[in-house]
Design a protein around this motif. Structure first.
Motif: not given
Ligand code: ZN
Length: 365
Positions: A11, A317, A321, A324-325, A328-331, A334, A336, A339
């Motif tokens: 993050d 990033d 990140a 990916a944002r 709309g990807l959350t997986d 990033r 964490d 994931l």
């Protein structure tokens, strides 16, 4: 399996310690080194929103084998997810290319296609073949969406009925990017208000920003909800222009390569759809001298942006990140706990040491 890296980018922050991978996913980070030999940093695998071709392969004119070859070469540059990108072409060619997109290349994850056209401004086509350009046409759009996994579309929002197309694309979950456009700031604003959330290669192939006519560039740079995509190869934008974009929009800048078949290829002749390409001094040009994509790799883009003053964490990033944002990807993009372990290990010189997809080590330098 445990990766004895010195730190991992979690993050936006480099957290000291190693990373544990279990069943293809990140299980832990911040771990002490097993035998005191921690080296390198683990960062999210890169996500490239605009890849026309790679390693001799032009995605508009290839098959599963070509995707495999290009995918292997993209992995070596740290890209673990990408959007194969098709420039403007005749409908039959686009439909055929969409039908050839494999679910998986065996290499990086294929997140869907970026259709860069054909609903573009005639005056801002750049190297796109004018014969394939169309004004917004809902029926044509439906045929394109039905032909393959479209994930993003670049369109010129000032064209008649473009805003209605944005509604259709939103309904289908396709991300709308404004580009190859002569839109004024007001027209760009209208598109952003309607759901367009990003701009394709900011500054290139669009109305220039001037003091009383800020255009799509000015509209996007002052708007916090818009992600701007840039090609940081030292050719598409002057260094000061890149620095300006960064000052205005750090945190919502997505690096893209706009790579073409000539990228990571060993000389020879290449094409971008129907356009013949030549490469000289790192610049890819069409026969008329117009820039036609790049031979940039994503790790080079990260190094270039960092060299212009962006903190390393933020430059990384911008290659992971942030794109990916936009999708709309959350997986993806990033690292964490929980994931997928899509990651790149970099050494102190930002050279790639290894690349993992789903926890599997696919590239070893
Ligand atoms: Zn373009």
């Amino acid at each position: 399996m445990k990766l004895d890296v010195a730190a991992a980018l979690i993050d936006g922050r480099l957290v000291p310690g190693g990373v544990e991978i279990v069943d293809g996913h990140i299980a832990a980070y911040g771990l002490a080194a097993s035998n005191g030999t921690a080296r390198g940093i683990a960062v999210p695998g890169f996500v490239d929103l605009q890849v026309n071709g790679f390693a001799g392969v032009d995605f508009l004119e290839t098959d599963a084998d070509g995707y495999r070859v290009a995918g292997e070469a993209l992995l070596e540059t740290g890209v673990t997810s990408f959007l194969p990108t098709f420039i403007t072409a005749e409908e039959d060619d686009l439909l055929a290319a969409l039908a050839e997109v494999p679910v998986s290349s065996g290499g990086p994850r294929i997140l869907g296609v970026h259709l860069e056209g054909p609903f573009l401004a005639a005056s801002r086509l750049g190297t796109h073949p004018p014969a394939g350009r169309r004004d917004p046409d809902a029926a044509l759009l439906e045929r394109l969406l039905a032909a393959g996994p479209v994930r993003m579309m670049t369109l010129a929002p000032e064209l008649p009925h473009a805003l209605e197309l944005i509604d259709v694309l939103n309904t289908h979950g396709v991300v709308v990017s404004c580009g190859h456009s002569n839109a004024t700031a007001e027209q760009a604003e209208a598109a952003f208000d309607r759901g367009a959330r990003t701009v394709t290669h900011l500054f290139n192939a669009m109305r220039p920003l001037t003091h009383r006519d800020p255009g799509i560039v000015g509209a996007a740079l002052v708007r916090d909800d818009i992600v701007v995509q840039i090609i940081v190869d030292g050719i598409h934008l002057a260094p000061a222009t890149t620095a300006l974009v960064w000052r205005a929009a750090a945190g919502r800048v997505a690096l893209v390569t706009d790579a073409v078949a000539a990228a990571s290829a060993s000389g020879g002749s290449y094409s971008l759809g129907s356009v013949e390409l030549s490469v000289q001094d790192g610049a890819v040009r069409a026969p008329d001298g117009m820039l036609a994509g790049s031979v940039l790799t994503m790790i080079e883009a990260v190094r270039n942006l960092h060299a212009l003053g962006a903190p390393l964490e933020s430059a990384l990033d911008a290659a992971s990140a942030v794109p990916a944002r936009v999708l709309g990807l959350t997986d993806a993009g990033r690292l964490d706990i929980g994931l997928p372990a899509d990651l790149v290990v970099l050494d102190d010189n930002l050279e790639i040491e290894s690349v993992f997809v789903g926890g599997e080590e696919r590239v070893v330098a």
